[in-house]
Design an enzyme around this catalytic site. Structure first.
Site, PDB file in Angstrom:
ATOM      1  N   HIS A   1       0.828  -1.201   0.000  1.00 12.66           N
ATOM      2  CA  HIS A   1       0.000   0.000   0.000  1.00 12.66           C
ATOM      3  C   HIS A   1       0.872   1.266   0.000  1.00 12.66           C
ATOM      4  O   HIS A   1       0.735   2.139  -0.849  1.00 12.66           O
ATOM      5  CB  HIS A   1      -0.905  -0.013   1.251  1.00 12.66           C
ATOM      6  N   GLU A   2       1.768   1.341   0.961  1.00 12.76           N
ATOM      7  CA  GLU A   2       2.591   2.549   1.083  1.00 12.76           C
ATOM      8  C   GLU A   2       3.490   2.714  -0.139  1.00 12.76           C
ATOM      9  O   GLU A   2       3.794   3.841  -0.556  1.00 12.76           O
ATOM     10  CB  GLU A   2       3.413   2.511   2.374  1.00 12.76           C
TER      11      GLU A   2
ATOM     12  N   HIS B   1       1.730   4.645  -2.805  1.00 10.09           N
ATOM     13  CA  HIS B   1       1.851   6.103  -2.636  1.00 10.09           C
ATOM     14  C   HIS B   1       3.209   6.580  -3.132  1.00 10.09           C
ATOM     15  O   HIS B   1       3.319   7.578  -3.845  1.00 10.09           O
ATOM     16  CB  HIS B   1       1.744   6.479  -1.161  1.00 10.09           C
TER      17      HIS B   1
ATOM     18  N   HIS C   1      -6.598  10.047  12.348  1.00 12.12           N
ATOM     19  CA  HIS C   1      -6.828  10.481  10.972  1.00 12.12           C
ATOM     20  C   HIS C   1      -7.567  11.814  10.907  1.00 12.12           C
ATOM     21  O   HIS C   1      -7.213  12.689  10.139  1.00 12.12           O
ATOM     22  CB  HIS C   1      -7.683   9.447  10.240  1.00 12.12           C
TER      23      HIS C   1
ATOM     24  N   GLY D   1      -5.219  15.258   9.060  1.00 12.49           N
ATOM     25  CA  GLY D   1      -5.582  15.800   7.762  1.00 12.49           C
ATOM     26  C   GLY D   1      -6.684  15.044   7.019  1.00 12.49           C
ATOM     27  O   GLY D   1      -6.923  15.286   5.853  1.00 12.49           O
ATOM     28  N   TYR D   2      -7.364  14.111   7.693  1.00 14.77           N
ATOM     29  CA  TYR D   2      -8.452  13.388   7.039  1.00 14.77           C
ATOM     30  C   TYR D   2      -9.824  13.851   7.519  1.00 14.77           C
ATOM     31  O   TYR D   2     -10.808  13.146   7.351  1.00 14.77           O
ATOM     32  CB  TYR D   2      -8.330  11.883   7.277  1.00 14.77           C
TER      33      TYR D   2
HETATM   34 ZN   LIG Z   1      -2.687   5.242   2.040  1.00 11.00          ZN
END
Ligand SMILES: [Zn+2]
Ligand SMILES: *[C@@H]1O[C@H](CO)[C@@H](O)[C@H](O)[C@H]1NC(C)=O
Ligand SMILES: *[C@@H]1O[C@H](CO)[C@@H](O)[C@H](O)[C@H]1NC(C)=O
Ligand SMILES: *[C@@H]1O[C@H](CO)[C@@H](O)[C@H](O)[C@H]1NC(C)=O
Ligand SMILES: *[C@@H]1O[C@H](CO)[C@@H](O)[C@H](O)[C@H]1NC(C)=O
Ligand SMILES: *[C@@H]1O[C@H](CO)[C@@H](O)[C@H](O)[C@H]1NC(C)=O
Ligand SMILES: *[C@@H]1O[C@H](CO)[C@@H](O)[C@H](O)[C@H]1NC(C)=O
Ligand SMILES: *[C@@H]1O[C@H](CO)[C@@H](O)[C@H](O)[C@H]1NC(C)=O
Ligand SMILES: *[C@@H]1O[C@H](CO)[C@@H](O)[C@H](O)[C@H]1NC(C)=O
Ligand SMILES: *[C@@H]1O[C@H](CO)[C@@H](O)[C@H](O)[C@H]1NC(C)=O
Ligand SMILES: *[C@@H]1O[C@H](CO)[C@@H](O)[C@H](O)[C@H]1NC(C)=O
Ligand SMILES: *[C@@H]1O[C@H](CO)[C@@H](O)[C@H](O)[C@H]1NC(C)=O
Length: 772
Positions: free
Chosen positions: A540-541, A544, A674, A679-680
Site C-alpha cells: 500500500h505505502e 503512494h 486520521h 488531515g483526514y
Molecule cells: Zn494510504
C-alpha cells in the site's frame, strides 16, 4: 503543511500532502511529453553536490533538500535553523506582496519557491515527530510551531497574493490544463485559508473592520487547531505508552504465539527484568499495535482480552491525557471556521477542494453500506454459533470477536497468521515487491544503504529509477519503536519534483519519499516475519511512493501526489495492495526464511480463500469510521459539557453501521488520529471513494488475465503513464477515464469483496455501460 498520518486500528493509512507550483504568460504545458532524460552521471553529480554539503559547518536541516543530516539534527539546532529560515521567509513574503507585478514569473514562481522552502524544512520536523519523538523535540515544536503556522498562514491567506493569482488566471485566458490546475489550486487553497472571507457586517462597524475582525478570528482558530492537533496526538502517544501489563504466570499467556512472546520478553528485559525469555517470562504487554493485535486474536485469558480491549478503546480519555475536551474543542472551532468562510458546516468547507461533495460521498457510502450491512450481521450470527460450538456460553463481546474469528478462520481455512509468517521474511517481501514495480512500471528500486544519514540504524535507503533513468530516492523505516514512533503506517513525500526548484545547472529537482511502517522487529537471528496484513501494508505505502516518485509533472504544485484531490489519493495505494494476493506475486515474496522453500501451493489456496472471510464486517467497519467522520463534520455542533458519544447523532450512526456496537464508555474518537491530527477531517470516506477506482483499475488487469504477462506489463505501463504520472495536473476523474476508458463504478469492488456475485456485477456493468 506536510501531513504524515499515523493511524491505528487499520492496516492501511497514508499519507502526505505537500502542496504548492512555472513561468510568465505564454509558457506552455508543464507536462513532460517524455521521460526526463537525465544521465546517470548528471544525477550522481547532483547527489554529490547535495552530499558535499554534508560538512561540519553546514546547516543540518537546510543544507540539502534531498538529504537532511539526520545524524546531526538535534532539537537545539532545529531552533537555530528554523529561526533563521523563518526570518528569511518573512522578508521574502514582504518582497513578494509588495511587488507591482502579477505574472507567473513574478508571482507564482516566487510563491512556489517560498512555500517549498517551508514545506521541505517543516516536513522534516513533522517526520521526526512521527518517528523520533522525545520530550526535547516536543518542547522545540511547541516553541516553533506558532511561527510556522503564522508564516504558512501569511502565505496561504495573503489577500494581495490571492488577488494576483485571480488576475493571472484571468489574464491570458489560454493556460494549459496543468497551469489552470495550478492556478485553481492556489486560489482554492487561499480561499480555504480565509484569504477571501465574506464577513457579515455587524451594526456600527465598517465592512473593512468586519473583515479584519473575521480574519483575526479565523487566524486565531487556525493557531488553536494546530496546537490542539498536537495535543491530540501527544495525549494519545502518552496514554498508549502508559499502559504496561507485566505478566509473570505462564498460564496467563496461554494461546499467545511464541514469536510475540519473544518480543514481549524482550520488552520486559529492556524494562529491567533481566533474563526474561519467550518461554518462561516475564512478559511485558502494551497497547502498541503488535501487542494489541496479538492479545485480541490469541490470548485465551478472556479477562486479559477484556482489559486490553477496554484500555485500547478508552485510550486518551481520562486524566492528564484526556482527548475528550480536545475533540470537542476541535469540532467547535472547525464549525465556527466553516461559518466564517461562508459555508454552512465543516464538511462542506473541508470538502470544497475534493472530488466528492458531502452529498455524493454519503450516497456512495450508503450504497456500500446497503450492500454490506446484511452480510456483516449474518457473519456475526455465524460467529456466535461458531463460538457456541466451541463451548463458549457467555454473550459474545467485542473482545471476543477477533479471538473467535481467528479460531473460526483456522477451522474454515486451517490458516493462521503464524502459518504464513515464516514465509514472509521482510527482506524477501521487499525484494519481491520491488520486482513487481519493475515489471509493472519499469521502476527499479536499488538499495544504497549507508549513502546518506538516517534517523535510526534500522532505516533503509533506496535509489529509484524509471526506464533506467534516475528518478528519486526512498527511505523505508520498517519496525515498531514504541514511545518514539507513532503507530500505523504512512508515506510522506519529503521533497517534490520541480523544474523551477532544480539545482543550478540542472533541469529538474527529483523527488524523495519515506515509507514508515510498524511491523514486528527482528528477534534474535530471525528477520522480521510478516503477517499477510503487514505485507499488504508495505504494498500500500509503496503505491503512494510510486505516485510521488514516478511523476512526470514538473510543477511542484501538481507533481507527484501534490494537487490531487484528497479523495483520489488512496487510489494507487489500494491498487497496489491488491497485488500480493495474485499467485505470481505471492510466490515471489513468499519464501521460508530458514529453508528458502517457496510458499506451498496449498497455503496459497488457503490465503486466497480466506481473503474475503468476513469481508462484510471489514467493509462495514470502514464505513462506520467514514460515516462517523462525515456526520461529525456535517451535523455536529458541540454544546458545552457534552460529548459526541452522548448524542443521538452518534447512536444513529452506530445503529446504522455496526453489527456489534461499541462498548459503553468507548472513546474510539479519542484515538481517531486520521481526523483529529492527520488531515483526514471530513475525508475518511476518501479511502472508499478511492478504493472504488483502485479496484475498478485492478479489474482492468483481471480482464486481461494475469497469466497473459506481456499484456499485463503493457497495461502496467499504461497505469504508470496515466494514474502514476499525471499528479494533480489533470482532474482525477479524467485521469481514471484515460486509463479505463470510462468512469468508475462500484461493481468491481463489491464483487472483489464477495458482496455481490459475478453475475450481478456483470449485470450492473452492462446496465451502466450498455456498449462497453
Ligand atoms: Zn494510504
Ligand atoms: C564534491 O566534493 C568533492 C571533494 O571535495 C569535489 O571533488 C567535487 O567536485 C564536488 N562535487 C560537486 C558536484 O560539487
Ligand atoms: C560547508 O558548508 C558551508 C555552509 O553551508 C559552506 O559555506 C562551505 O562552503 C561548505 N564547505 C565545503 C568544503 O563544502
Ligand atoms: C491556446 O493554447 C493551445 C494549446 O496550447 C493552442 O493550440 C491554441 O492555439 C491557443 N489559443 C489561443 C487563442 O492562443
Ligand atoms: C494543549 O497543549 C498546550 C501546551 O502544549 C497546553 O497549554 C494546552 O492546555 C493544551 N490544551 C488542551 C485542551 O489540552
Ligand atoms: C487472566 O488474567 C487475569 C489478569 O488479566 C488474571 O487475574 C487471571 O488470573 C487470569 N486467569 C487465568 C485463568 O489465567
Ligand atoms: C439496497 O440493497 C438491496 C438488496 O440488498 C437492493 O434491493 C436495494 O435497491 C438497495 N438500495 C439502495 C438504495 O441501493
Ligand atoms: C492444517 O494444516 C496443517 C499444515 O499447515 C496440516 O498439518 C494439518 O493436517 C491441517 N489440518 C487439517 C484439519 O486439515
Ligand atoms: C524499461 O527500462 C529499461 C532500462 O532499465 C529500458 O531499456 C527499457 O526500454 C524500458 N522499457 C520500456 C517499455 O520503456
Ligand atoms: C536462501 O537464499 C539465499 C539468497 O538466495 C542464500 O543466500 C541462502 O544461502 C539460501 N539458504 C538456504 C538454506 O538455501
Ligand atoms: C436502530 O434502528 C432500528 C430501525 O432501523 C430501530 O428499530 C432501532 O430501535 C434502532 N436502535 C437503536 C438502539 O437506536
Ligand atoms: C467470479 O470471478 C472471479 C474472477 O473475476 C473468478 O475467480 C471466480 O471463480 C468467479 N466466481 C464464480 C462463482 O464464477
Amino acid at each position: 503543511m506536510a501531513i504524515a498520518v499515523p493511524g491505528l486500528m487499520l492496516p492501511i493509512m497514508l499519507l502526505s500532502l505537500l502542496s504548492m507550483g512555472l513561468a510568465e504568460g505564454q509558457v506552455k504545458s508543464a507536462i513532460l511529453e517524455e521521460k526526463p532524460q537525465r544521465s546517470l552521471l548528471e544525477y550522481m553529480q547532483l547527489v554529490q553536490m547535495a552530499e558535499n554539503s554534508t560538512n561540519a559547518t553546514a546547516d543540518p536541516l537546510l543544507a540539502s533538500p534531498w538529504f537532511p543530516l539526520y545524524d546531526k539534527i538535534t532539537p537545539d539546532n532545529l531552533v537555530t535553523s528554523l529561526t533563521s529560515l523563518f526570518a528569511e521567509l518573512d522578508s521574502s513574503i514582504d518582497h513578494l506582496e509588495g511587488s507591482h507585478y502579477a505574472s507567473w514569473q513574478d508571482t507564482v514562481d516566487p510563491f512556489e519557491e517560498i512555500s517549498d522552502r517551508m514545506n521541505v524544512a517543516w516536513a522534516v520536523v513533522d517526520h521526526l515527530q512521527g518517528v523520533k519523538n522525545s520530550d526535547a523535540l516536543r518542547a522545540v515544536v511547541d516553541q516553533l510551531q506558532p511561527e510556522q503556522v503564522r508564516i504558512s498562514q501569511r502565505l496561504s491567506q495573503s489577500s494581495p497574493l490571492y488577488s494576483k493569482f485571480e488576475a493571472i488566471r484571468k489574464s491570458t485566458g489560454n493556460w494549459s490544463e496543468s497551469e489552470t490546475r495550478v492556478l485553481n489550486n492556489l486560489i482554492t487553497t487561499a480561499k480555504l485559508a480565509g484569504a477571501a472571507l465574506e464577513a457579515a457586517v455587524p451594526e456600527g462597524k465598517s465592512k473593512d473592520e468586519a473583515r479584519v475582525e473575521a480574519t483575526n478570528r479565523f487566524n486565531d482558530i487556525n493557531m488553536q487547531l494546530s496546537t490542539l492537533a498536537t495535543n491530540f496526538s501527544n495525549n494519545l502517544l502518552d496514554s498508549t505508552a502508559a499502559f504496561k501489563r507485566l505478566i509473570t504466570e505462564k498460564a496467563d499467556v496461554s494461546g499467545l504465539p511464541s514469536s510475540f512472546l519473544g518480543q514481549a520478553a524482550q520488552k520486559a528485559a529492556e524494562a529491567g527484568h533481566a533474563g526474561a525469555t519467550a518461554d518462561s517470562g516475564p512478559w511485558l504487554i502494551g497497547l502498541d499495535q503488535p501487542s494489541y493485535t496479538a492479545v485480541m486474536t490469541y490470548a485465551d485469558n478472556r479477562t486479559l482480552r477484556q482489559d486490553v480491549y477496554t484500555a485500547y478503546e478508552t485510550r486518551a480519555s481520562s486524566g492528564s491525557t484526556n482527548n475528550s475536551p480536545v475533540v470537542e474543542q476541535i469540532m467547535s472551532l472547525r464549525q465556527e471556521q466553516a461559518r466564517l468562510a461562508g459555508y454552512s458546516n465543516a464538511a462542506e468547507y473541508l470538502m470544497s477542494n475534493k472530488m466528492a461533495t458531502p452529498k455524493t460521498a454519503m450516497a456512495l457510502l450508503e450504497e456500500l453500506r446497503n450492500a454490506s450491512f446484511a452480510t456483516a450481521q449474518k457473519e456475526l450470527t455465524v460467529l456466535r454459533d461458531f463460538a457456541a460450538s466451541q463451548g463458549f456460553t457467555e454473550t459474545l463481546m467485542n473482545w471476543d470477536q477477533s479471538y473467535y474469528a481467528q479460531k473460526q478462520q483456522a477451522a474454515l481455512f486451517n490458516l493462521t497468521d503464524e502459518d504464513v509468517r515464516p514465509y514472509f521474511a521482510y527482506p524477501t517481501v521487499l525484494a519481491g515487491l520491488h520486482e513487481l514495480t519493475a515489471r509493472l512500471f519499469n521502476a527499479t528500486i536499488v538499495a544504497d544503504d549507508g549513502a546518506v544519514p538516517v534517523w535510526d540504524p534500522s532505516v533503509r535507503f533506496f535509489r529509484v529509477y524509471r526506464d533506467g533513468q534516475p528518478k528519486g530516492h526512498l527511505y523505508i523505516d520498517p519496525y515498531a519503536r514504541p514511545g518514539e514512533k507513532q503507530q500505523g503506517a504512512w508515506e510522506a513525500t519529503m521533497v517534490s519534483q520541480s523544474a523551477l526548484l532544480a539545482a543550478p545547472g540542472q533541469k529538474l529537482r527529483l523527488p524523495g519519499a519515506v515509507i514508515v511502517t510498524n511491523q514486528s522487529p527482528p528477534v534474535g537471528d530471525a528477520p522480521s516475519l510478516m503477517t499477510m496484513d503487514e505485507v499488504v501494508t508495505i504494498f500500500h505505502e509503496t503505491g503512494h511512493a510510486m505516485q510521488a516518485l514516478l511523476t512526470t509533472q514538473t510543477d511542484v504544485t501538481v507533481s507527484g501526489i501534490n494537487g490531487i484531490e484528497q479523495d483520489a489519493i488512496e487510489q494507487p495505494s489500494q491498487f497496489l495492495e491488491r497485488w500480493p494476493y495474485e499467485q505470481e506475486v505471492i510466490f515471489s515474496i513468499g519464501k521460508h526464511y530458514k529453508t528458502n522453500e517457496t510458499l506451498p501451493e496449498e497455503l496459497y489456496q488457503k490465503i486466497a480463500a480466506a481473503r474475503n472471510y468476513r469481508s462484510g464486517t471489514d467493509v462495514l467497519r470502514q464505513l462506520y469510521f467514514a460515516i462517523l467522520d462525515l456526520t461529525l463534520h456535517e451535523q455536529y455542533f458541540p454544546k458545552p459539557g457534552q460529548s459526541f458519544e452522548d448524542t443521538d447523532l452518534f447512536k444513529g450512526v452506530v445503529n446504522k453501521t455496526t453489527a456489534l456496537p461499541p462498548i459503553p464508555g468507548d472513546r474510539f474518537l479519542n484515538g481517531f488520529t486520521h481526523i483529529f491530527s492527520g488531515g483526514y477531517a471530513a475525508g475518511y470516506y476518501g479511502y472508499k471513494w478511492a478504493q472504488v477506482m483502485s479496484i475498478d483499475g485492478f479489474a482492468a488487469f483481471e480482464e486481461i488475465g494475469m497469466s497473459n504477462t506481456g499484456a499485463i506489463d503493457k497495461e502496467g505501463l499504461r497505469y504508470r503513464d496515466t494514474i502514476l504520472s499525471m499528479g494533480g495536473a489533470r482532474a482525477p476523474g479524467l485521469v481514471f477515464q484515460d486509463f479505463r476508458g470510462r468512469p468508475p463504478i462500484t461493481a468491481p469492488l463489491l464483487k472483489d469483496e464477495a458482496l455481490i456475485s459475478n453475475s450481478t456485477a456483470t449485470a450492473q456493468l452492462t446496465k451502466a455501460y450498455p456498449n462497453a
